[in-house]
Write an enzyme that holds these catalytic residues in place. Structure first.
Site, mmCIF file in Angstrom:
data_model
loop_
_atom_site.group_PDB
_atom_site.id
_atom_site.type_symbol
_atom_site.label_atom_id
_atom_site.label_comp_id
_atom_site.label_asym_id
_atom_site.label_seq_id
_atom_site.Cartn_x
_atom_site.Cartn_y
_atom_site.Cartn_z
ATOM 1 N N HIS A 30 -4.290 6.970 -8.791
ATOM 2 C CA HIS A 30 -3.586 5.731 -8.462
ATOM 3 C C HIS A 30 -4.482 4.850 -7.601
ATOM 4 O O HIS A 30 -5.274 5.342 -6.803
ATOM 5 C CB HIS A 30 -2.276 6.041 -7.733
ATOM 6 C CG HIS A 30 -1.384 4.856 -7.589
ATOM 7 N ND1 HIS A 30 -1.570 3.892 -6.611
ATOM 8 C CD2 HIS A 30 -0.297 4.454 -8.305
ATOM 9 C CE1 HIS A 30 -0.637 2.966 -6.730
ATOM 10 N NE2 HIS A 30 0.138 3.269 -7.753
ATOM 11 N N GLU A 54 -2.322 0.365 -14.855
ATOM 12 C CA GLU A 54 -1.681 -0.276 -13.711
ATOM 13 C C GLU A 54 -2.655 -1.270 -13.069
ATOM 14 O O GLU A 54 -3.444 -0.889 -12.193
ATOM 15 C CB GLU A 54 -1.252 0.770 -12.680
ATOM 16 C CG GLU A 54 -0.208 1.734 -13.183
ATOM 17 C CD GLU A 54 0.414 2.539 -12.044
ATOM 18 O OE1 GLU A 54 1.644 2.651 -12.018
ATOM 19 O OE2 GLU A 54 -0.339 3.032 -11.187
ATOM 20 N N GLY A 88 2.835 -3.279 -6.094
ATOM 21 C CA GLY A 88 3.310 -3.534 -4.736
ATOM 22 C C GLY A 88 4.344 -4.642 -4.667
ATOM 23 O O GLY A 88 4.658 -5.307 -5.666
ATOM 24 N N SER A 124 4.842 -3.625 -11.231
ATOM 25 C CA SER A 124 5.971 -4.551 -11.068
ATOM 26 C C SER A 124 6.870 -4.582 -12.306
ATOM 27 O O SER A 124 7.361 -5.643 -12.706
ATOM 28 C CB SER A 124 5.477 -5.959 -10.718
ATOM 29 O OG SER A 124 4.826 -5.971 -9.462
#
Length: 258
Positions: free
Chosen positions: A97, A169, A175, A213
């Site tokens: 990640h 991602e 975030g 998101s």
């Protein structure tokens, strides 16, 4: 559609044991995940991993860890081994990640070791890849993502590639201030990943998910794209009802394509 579409979430550094158990309890009545259409998955923090595995054992959900070391054992204070992850009952491990890369200095060489260690332990690696806003602005999105994939998956056989999940991602989409990628842009990058896979793996390629998101408003468009095989959801699924709602929207959008 014969292939299950993946829908799941990572809780990151959130939820006590009591909160995790309440979430799992709500999932027991989520009929939307029954059957072959959707594959649900939950990735809790380590403190709740064994409990979530136990609570979801009799459900269709798969459970994963948020990270692991590549060594089976050793003097690595604060780390968790692949064998420990499997011992908790997990079947997936999230690797690479962008927060791990940025804050904990993980690199593609580390991730290659972790991918191989996960596969050796019988775990499914969920490899996260994605470009920064600067790399996107410089026109290097595809090159960045493909470099990350090639390095992390180097030496993985075509048979083992079929066991890998890849989560695209984009860093700029993650975030509370993230800007979601458009469905068309995400689908383009997913297509680039698929085309870059070794030719002998394309008959049974890794599943590629989109994360960044994802929310109730964009999940249907994303799920309708031909190259997107699932959604890896953040805060929109940190409540069980949010995950279930997105799953329902995803299924409706995909059934409308049939």
């Amino acid at each position: 559609m014969s292939t299950a579409f993946w829908v799941g979430t990572s809780w990151k550094m959130n939820k006590t044991l009591a909160e995790a158990r309440d979430y799992c309890h709500q999932l027991h009545s989520a009929d939307i995940f029954a059957g072959p259409r959707l594959q649900g998955f939950i990735i809790p923090p380590f403190t709740a991993l064994a409990q979530v595995c136990q609570d979801l054992h009799a459900t269709p959900f798969k459970v994963g860890a948020q990270n692991m070391h590549w060594a089976e054992a050793g003097a690595f204070t604060g780390e968790v081994s692949p064998r420990m992850v499997a011992d908790c009952g997990a079947s997936i491990v999230e690797l690479g990640h962008s927060e791990r890369r940025e804050y904990f200095a993980e690199n593609d060489i580390d991730l290659n070791r972790k991918v191989h260690a996960a596969l050796d332990q019988g775990l499914t690696p969920l490899l996260c890849v994605g470009e920064t806003a600067e790399e996107k602005a410089l026109g290097a999105a595809s090159e960045t993502v493909l470099r990350q994939c090639r390095m992390a998956l180097s030496g993985v056989s075509s048979d083992d590639l079929a066991r890998v999940l890849i989560a695209y991602e984009p860093v700029w989409a993650i975030g509370d201030k993230g800007i979601p990628a458009s469905a068309e842009y995400a689908d383009w990058v997913h297509g680039e990943i698929r085309r870059a896979l070794p030719a002998d793996s394309r008959g049974n390629p890794p599943t590629v998910l989109y994360g960044g998101s994802v929310n109730p408003d964009n999940c249907g468009d994303l799920a309708s794209m031909p190259n997107i095989g699932g959604l890896f959801i953040g805060r929109s699924a940190w409540q069980a009802r949010g995950l279930i709602d997105i799953a329902e929207r995803v299924l409706s959008a995909r059934e409308a394509q049939v």
